[in-house]
Write a protein that holds these residues in place. Structure first.
Motif, short mmCIF file in Angstrom:
data_model
loop_
_atom_site.label_atom_id
_atom_site.label_comp_id
_atom_site.label_asym_id
_atom_site.label_seq_id
_atom_site.Cartn_x
_atom_site.Cartn_y
_atom_site.Cartn_z
N VAL A 183 -7.16 16.11 2.98
CA VAL A 183 -8.00 15.47 1.97
C VAL A 183 -9.15 14.68 2.60
O VAL A 183 -10.22 14.58 2.02
CB VAL A 183 -7.13 14.54 1.09
N ASN A 184 -8.90 14.11 3.77
CA ASN A 184 -9.89 13.29 4.47
C ASN A 184 -10.46 12.19 3.56
O ASN A 184 -11.67 12.10 3.36
CB ASN A 184 -11.00 14.16 5.04
N PRO A 185 -9.58 11.32 3.02
CA PRO A 185 -10.05 10.29 2.10
C PRO A 185 -10.73 9.14 2.82
O PRO A 185 -10.52 8.92 4.01
CB PRO A 185 -8.75 9.81 1.44
N VAL A 186 -11.55 8.40 2.07
CA VAL A 186 -12.15 7.18 2.62
C VAL A 186 -11.22 5.99 2.38
O VAL A 186 -11.41 4.94 2.97
CB VAL A 186 -13.54 6.89 2.02
N LEU A 187 -10.20 6.18 1.52
CA LEU A 187 -9.26 5.12 1.20
C LEU A 187 -8.00 5.74 0.61
O LEU A 187 -8.06 6.80 -0.03
CB LEU A 187 -9.88 4.15 0.17
N ILE A 188 -6.87 5.05 0.82
CA ILE A 188 -5.58 5.50 0.28
C ILE A 188 -4.97 4.37 -0.53
O ILE A 188 -4.92 3.23 -0.08
CB ILE A 188 -4.62 5.90 1.42
N LEU A 189 -4.49 4.71 -1.74
CA LEU A 189 -3.65 3.82 -2.53
C LEU A 189 -2.23 4.34 -2.39
O LEU A 189 -1.96 5.50 -2.71
CB LEU A 189 -4.07 3.81 -3.99
N MET A 190 -1.32 3.50 -1.89
CA MET A 190 0.04 3.95 -1.57
C MET A 190 1.08 3.10 -2.30
O MET A 190 1.13 1.88 -2.13
CB MET A 190 0.27 3.83 -0.06
N ASP A 191 1.89 3.77 -3.11
CA ASP A 191 3.03 3.11 -3.75
C ASP A 191 4.07 2.81 -2.68
O ASP A 191 4.28 3.62 -1.76
CB ASP A 191 3.60 4.04 -4.82
N ASN A 192 4.73 1.68 -2.77
CA ASN A 192 5.75 1.34 -1.78
C ASN A 192 7.04 2.13 -1.97
O ASN A 192 7.71 2.44 -1.00
CB ASN A 192 6.05 -0.16 -1.80
N TRP A 193 7.40 2.46 -3.20
CA TRP A 193 8.68 3.11 -3.47
C TRP A 193 8.53 4.61 -3.73
O TRP A 193 9.20 5.17 -4.59
CB TRP A 193 9.37 2.44 -4.65
N ILE A 194 7.67 5.26 -2.98
CA ILE A 194 7.42 6.69 -3.18
C ILE A 194 8.40 7.52 -2.33
O ILE A 194 8.69 7.16 -1.19
CB ILE A 194 5.95 7.03 -2.86
N PRO A 195 8.93 8.61 -2.89
CA PRO A 195 9.82 9.47 -2.11
C PRO A 195 9.07 10.20 -1.00
O PRO A 195 7.88 10.42 -1.12
CB PRO A 195 10.34 10.48 -3.13
N LEU A 196 9.65 10.61 -0.03
CA LEU A 196 11.02 10.40 0.38
C LEU A 196 11.11 9.23 1.37
O LEU A 196 12.14 8.57 1.41
CB LEU A 196 11.59 11.64 1.07
N ILE A 197 10.12 8.97 2.12
CA ILE A 197 10.24 7.94 3.17
C ILE A 197 9.73 6.57 2.75
O ILE A 197 9.96 5.59 3.44
CB ILE A 197 9.52 8.38 4.47
N GLY A 198 9.03 6.48 1.65
CA GLY A 198 8.50 5.20 1.19
C GLY A 198 7.15 4.87 1.80
O GLY A 198 6.75 5.41 2.83
N GLY A 199 6.44 3.98 1.12
CA GLY A 199 5.09 3.63 1.52
C GLY A 199 4.99 2.98 2.88
O GLY A 199 4.05 3.27 3.64
N GLU A 200 5.92 2.10 3.20
CA GLU A 200 5.85 1.40 4.49
C GLU A 200 5.89 2.39 5.65
O GLU A 200 5.06 2.32 6.56
CB GLU A 200 6.99 0.39 4.60
N GLN A 201 6.84 3.30 5.62
CA GLN A 201 6.94 4.29 6.70
C GLN A 201 5.77 5.27 6.67
O GLN A 201 5.28 5.69 7.72
CB GLN A 201 8.26 5.04 6.62
N ALA A 202 5.31 5.63 5.47
CA ALA A 202 4.17 6.55 5.36
C ALA A 202 2.92 5.92 6.00
O ALA A 202 2.20 6.59 6.74
CB ALA A 202 3.92 6.91 3.90
N ILE A 203 2.69 4.65 5.71
CA ILE A 203 1.54 3.96 6.31
C ILE A 203 1.70 3.92 7.83
O ILE A 203 0.75 4.15 8.57
CB ILE A 203 1.38 2.55 5.73
N GLY A 204 2.92 3.67 8.29
CA GLY A 204 3.18 3.67 9.73
C GLY A 204 2.82 4.99 10.38
O GLY A 204 2.24 5.03 11.47
N GLN A 205 3.15 6.10 9.72
CA GLN A 205 2.82 7.41 10.26
C GLN A 205 1.31 7.62 10.32
O GLN A 205 0.78 8.16 11.29
CB GLN A 205 3.47 8.51 9.43
N ILE A 206 0.60 7.16 9.30
CA ILE A 206 -0.86 7.26 9.29
C ILE A 206 -1.45 6.42 10.42
O ILE A 206 -2.35 6.87 11.14
CB ILE A 206 -1.42 6.82 7.92
N ARG A 207 -0.93 5.22 10.58
CA ARG A 207 -1.45 4.30 11.61
C ARG A 207 -1.18 4.81 13.03
O ARG A 207 -1.86 4.42 13.97
CB ARG A 207 -0.85 2.90 11.44
#
Length: 126
Positions: free
Chosen positions: A52-76
């Protein structure tokens, strides 16, 4: 004016497992001229963000399967993606703490005021 909004549209990726919220985000963000790409899970988050190559991401914290915190960690952890601002969205009481641990650039508590979200988005991406 509408042509300029579309020509200058910036892509925002929204990750949330609540379809009603995804629809609301799409409607409201497209209304102000953004291109919006929606996801109801964060499986293969790195691939999705790269595609997608977004300029910004809105991330829910309780999203399946790994959750927002871990998803952000993977992006970072990805050199080519870690610059993308992420706003963590959640109804959790400890959302500010979770956002800090995850490395989010902002936090929005649910229920939210859309003007607050727009203000934060404009601050992060101009």
């Amino acid at each position: 004016m509408q042509e300029n909004l579309i020509k200058d549209a910036k892509t925002i990726a929204v990750f949330d497992d609540d379809q009603d919220l995804l629809d609301i985000f799409r409607f409201l963000l497209e209304e102000v001229g953004h291109k919006v790409v929606l996801f109801n899970n964060c499986d293969d988050i790195v691939s999705k963000v790269r595609d997608v190559n977004p300029v910004l991401i809105l991330m829910d914290n309780w999203i399946p399967l790994i959750g927002g915190e871990q998803a952000i960690g993977q992006i970072r952890n990805e050199e080519d993606l870690k610059h993308i601002p992420v706003i963590l969205v959640s109804a959790s009481n400890d959302i500010a703490e979770v956002a800090k641990r995850a490395g989010a650039d902002g936090v929005i508590a649910k229920p939210f005021d859309f003007d607050v979200i727009l203000s934060m988005i404009n601050k992060l991406i101009g």
